[in-house]
Design an enzyme around this catalytic site. Sequence first.
Site, PDB file in Angstrom:
ATOM      1  N   ARG A 141       0.841  -1.202   0.000  1.00 30.20           N
ATOM      2  CA  ARG A 141       0.000   0.000   0.000  1.00 30.20           C
ATOM      3  C   ARG A 141       0.869   1.242   0.000  1.00 30.20           C
ATOM      4  NH1 ARG A 141      -2.024   2.769   5.005  1.00 30.20           N
ATOM      5  NH2 ARG A 141      -3.600   4.294   4.358  1.00 30.20           N
ATOM      6  N   ARG A 144     -10.572  19.212   8.090  1.00 35.00           N
ATOM      7  CA  ARG A 144      -9.764  19.681   9.218  1.00 35.00           C
ATOM      8  C   ARG A 144     -10.145  21.100   9.623  1.00 35.00           C
ATOM      9  NH1 ARG A 144      -5.421  16.341  10.019  1.00 35.00           N
ATOM     10  NH2 ARG A 144      -4.864  14.941   8.302  1.00 35.00           N
ATOM     11  N   LYS A 157     -12.916   2.341   0.663  1.00 38.64           N
ATOM     12  CA  LYS A 157     -12.650   2.362   2.103  1.00 38.64           C
ATOM     13  C   LYS A 157     -13.935   2.777   2.824  1.00 38.64           C
ATOM     14  CE  LYS A 157      -8.709   4.309   3.255  1.00 38.64           C
ATOM     15  NZ  LYS A 157      -7.661   5.357   3.282  1.00 38.64           N
ATOM     16  N   THR A 159      -6.499  -1.248  10.239  1.00 36.02           N
ATOM     17  CA  THR A 159      -6.335  -0.297  11.342  1.00 36.02           C
ATOM     18  C   THR A 159      -6.041  -0.984  12.676  1.00 36.02           C
ATOM     19  OG1 THR A 159      -7.967   1.140  10.264  1.00 36.02           O
ATOM     20  CG2 THR A 159      -7.172   1.803  12.433  1.00 36.02           C
TER      21      THR A 159
END
Length: 472
Positions: free
Chosen positions: A31, A72, A218, A276
Site C-alpha cells: 500500500r 480539518r 474504504k 487499522t
Amino acid sequence: MRTKIVATIGPASNSKEKLKALAEAGVSVFRLNFSHGGASDFVNIIKYIREVEEELGRPITIMQDLSGPKIRLGVVPENTIQVSKGMRLLLGPSARRVAELPYLPFDHDVILESLEPGDRMVLADGGLQFIVRERRSDGLVLLEADNAGLVTSRKGLALPGKATKVRALTGKDKKDLADGLQLGVDAVAISYVQTADDVREAKALIAAAGRHVPVVVKLERQSAVDNLAEILQETDIVMVARGDLGVECPLPQLPALQKRIISACNKASKPVIVATQMLLSMVNSPAPTRAETTDVANAVLDGADCVMLSEETAMGNFPVETVRYMRKITNEAEKLLLNHRKLEEPDGDKGIPEFLAFSACLLADKAHAQAIVSHSLSGGSARQVSARRPPQRIYALTPDPVTIKALNFVWGITPVFVDKPEAEPSHLIRAEEFIHGSPDFKANDCAVITAGQLKGSSATPRGTNLVKIYWK
C-alpha cells in the site's frame, strides 16, 4: 498463504532489501499512502517492488491509497484551546474573528452550511466531542463541548452519521490518481466514500486514462455503510477502515459492524480487507498483545480476505517481524476456520456462477482433490470458489495482467499467469497442462477444474460453464 497480507510502505520499509524481506515474509499487496506524499515520492519504491516481483517470480500488487477529503480545522490563533465539558465555542470561517467566545476556524463552506442543532461533531479521532446548539444569524455555529480536552490547529473533524455533499475525490486525488496510473499502480483505494457515485467517478477517471484497475472502497463513513448494497454492485474490493469508521459509529458497535460488512462482501464474492491497529503495539514491540492476536484471528474467522498493516510496517521498528507474526496468526486461524466451516449452498436467488463454484467445491471434497484449478479471464469464477472457503488450494489461471494482480486480494488463491495464451485457445487444456507441468501436483493427484467451454453453438454462454474432475 490463504489470508492475504497488505503492508503499508513508509520510512521503515522503503528500501529494496526491506521490501523483499516483507514479500518473503508473506506480503501480497503493498500500500502506497498518498496522504503522505505524491507520485515523485513513490517512483523508486515502485521500481524496487517490480524488481522484487521479478526476483521472486510471483505477482505482487501495488495499491495506491488516495487521501480523500480529510476535513480539518484551520489554524487556531491561540495555538491551543483548553476545552472543558459544557464549554461553548464558535465555529466559522478563518477570515472571521470574534472575541465573545473561543473560536474554531473552519473553511469548509458546504459542511458549515449543512450543520443543524443536535448534530454531533468529533475532533482528534474521537478525543473531543461537541454538540451543535445553534446556527446563528451571522453564519457562525455555536458548539457545546461534550467532554474535556485540547484543541490544536489542523485537527481532523468528523460528523458521525451525517451525510454531506463532499465528494470522495478531491482535486489532489484526481492528480494523484492520474500520476499513480502513469507509474503503473495495480489498484486504487478511494477514501471517505459515501455513495456508489463516488466509485463510478473513480472508474470513469481510470478508464479515461486508458487503464483498467480494480477500485478499493474504504468504508469510513456511516453513509457508506448505509449504502453498502449499492456500493458493492460498483466496487471491486472493500476495506473496513476501522480508524475513521470507529469515529463515525459508537466503538461498542464496531465489532458487529465489521462482521456485517464482511458477511455482505462474502455473499457478493467481493474481496474484503480489515484494516487499522491490527498489530499496533508492534510499532515498538517485537511481539503483539494478546488482544491484537485475537483481533487478527477473528478477522480471518469472520471471513476477511486480507488483513492490513499500517504504522506497523510504515514506521515501526519491527516491520518484517510484524508480517511474520501476522502470518503465524492467520495460519492458525485458517486451521480453525477450515475445521469448523461447512460448505454452504448459495442462496436460491444466485446465478449459475455461484452454483458452479459450489459444485466444484463439493466435487473437490468428494474426490479428495488436492486443489481446485480455475481458469478465468476476469477472475470471477476463482472469487466465487474462494467465497465458499474450500480447504483445497485454489489456483487461478488467467492471461490478463490486470486480473493476475487483482487476485492477490482474494482469500486462498494462488494467481498463475498464462503466458502466450494464443498458443492454446482452450481454457480446459490450459488448466490440464498447468496441472501436468506444476511440481505442486504429483502423479495420480486429483484436481477439480473450472473453465470456459469455447466450442459449441452460438447459445453457449461466455465465461465459466464447465466443471471437471481430473487426475494427473
